[in-house]
Structure formats: structure tokens, C-alpha cells
Design a protein around this motif. Structure first.
Motif, PDB file in Angstrom:
ATOM      1  N   GLU A   1       0.822  -1.204   0.000  1.00 12.78           N
ATOM      2  CA  GLU A   1       0.000   0.000   0.000  1.00 12.78           C
ATOM      3  C   GLU A   1       0.857   1.256   0.000  1.00 12.78           C
ATOM      4  O   GLU A   1       0.555   2.222  -0.690  1.00 12.78           O
TER       5      GLU A   1
ATOM      6  N   THR B   1       2.170   1.718  -3.426  1.00 11.83           N
ATOM      7  CA  THR B   1       1.211   2.094  -4.465  1.00 11.83           C
ATOM      8  C   THR B   1       0.291   3.251  -4.093  1.00 11.83           C
ATOM      9  O   THR B   1      -0.462   3.721  -4.929  1.00 11.83           O
ATOM     10  N   VAL B   2       0.370   3.692  -2.850  1.00 11.70           N
ATOM     11  CA  VAL B   2      -0.531   4.778  -2.452  1.00 11.70           C
ATOM     12  C   VAL B   2      -0.164   6.061  -3.198  1.00 11.70           C
ATOM     13  O   VAL B   2       0.985   6.322  -3.481  1.00 11.70           O
TER      14      VAL B   2
ATOM     15  N   GLU C   1      -4.553   1.874  -8.358  1.00 11.03           N
ATOM     16  CA  GLU C   1      -4.457   3.030  -7.467  1.00 11.03           C
ATOM     17  C   GLU C   1      -4.645   4.340  -8.226  1.00 11.03           C
ATOM     18  O   GLU C   1      -5.312   5.251  -7.751  1.00 11.03           O
TER      19      GLU C   1
END
Length: 146
Positions: free
Chosen positions: A26, A29-30, A90
Motif C-alpha cells: 500500500e 502504491t498509495v 491506485e
């Protein structure tokens, strides 16, 4: 009693390991909150962002690159390149939150490279996601229309 505590502790450690891996993905890829382009399309500075004169060469490979502005170039290799679906997800999710919807997707093969072009629109503006995949290397570019 001691065995029960050990089992609970082992379960917590096992689950936290999975949580750490998920958090790592996360974090990778956030999308960034503050961006020069669209807040939903940018990754945190210096994580995967490519900088320097080589970025202009990559941008020049995009058909009709002059119709777009605010280019940002990102790259991932090895295991990180295998996260391509997560990166796309994302970016698309962030754009959906901002009112952009997928307008068109085209994929073309150039030798050993796969080029995927995704155009998003909110009715007044457009955003471009352009991916270049070659083996275990991934480059993706984001831009907005002029």
C-alpha cells in the motif's frame, strides 16, 4: 496456559507479518496527497519517480505527446514491476474519486515492449496514463491535456 499464550502470540506475529507486507504494498502504491498534476495520480516523491534528462526521451516515445502537459514519469523494475495492476488500480481509483472515468484503453506491441494508453475524462479535462512494459521493467507516465 503457557501454550495458549504462545499460540496467541504466534498468531498475532503471523498476522502482523501479513499486515506488514500489505502495508508495504500500500505504501508503494498509495498516491500522494499533494501533486503538481492531479492529486490522485502522483506517487510520493522519490519513491518510484524518474527524474533527469532521460524522462524527456521517454516522453518523446508517447504518440501525440505534445497534446499533453504536466508529465510525470515513474519506473519500477524486478518485483516492483509485477505490481503493475496495483499501480494502475491506485491511479484509476484516485481519478474516480476526483470524477474522472476511463474513456478509452488501447494496447500495442512494439517488439518486446507492450504500450498501454489509458485516457480518463471528467467531461472538461482529460488525464493520460501511458505504460511501457518490457520484461521485468515498467515505466508509466501520467499527464493532463493542454
Amino acid at each position: 496456559m503457557r501454550t495458549a499464550r504462545s499460540l496467541v502470540l504466534a498468531a498475532i506475529l503471523a498476522l502482523s507479518g501479513a499486515g506488514t507486507a500489505q502495508t508495504l504494498v500500500e505504501v508503494t502504491t498509495v498516491t500522494a496527497i499533494a501533486s503538481q498534476l492531479f492529486p490522485a495520480m502522483s506517487f510520493p516523491p522519490s519513491t518510484l519517480r524518474a527524474l533527469g534528462s532521460g524522462t524527456e526521451t521517454v516522453i518523446a516515445r508517447v504518440p501525440d505527446a505534445s497534446a499533453w502537459t504536466g508529465w510525470e514519469v515513474y519506473t519500477a523494475t524486478g518485483f516492483a514491476a509485477s505490481l503493475e495492476p496495483a499501480f494502475v488500480y491506485e491511479i484509476e481509483r484516485g481519478l474516480l474519486v476526483d470524477g474522472f472515468f476511463r474513456e478509452s484503453t488501447t494496447t500495442r506491441e512494439f517488439g518486446s515492449e507492450r504500450h498501454t494508453r489509458v485516457v480518463f475524462s471528467d467531461g472538461t479535462q482529460q488525464a493520460l496514463l501511458y505504460l511501457i512494459r518490457s520484461g521485468r521493467e515498467l515505466v508509466w507516465l501520467v499527464a493532463r491535456n493542454r
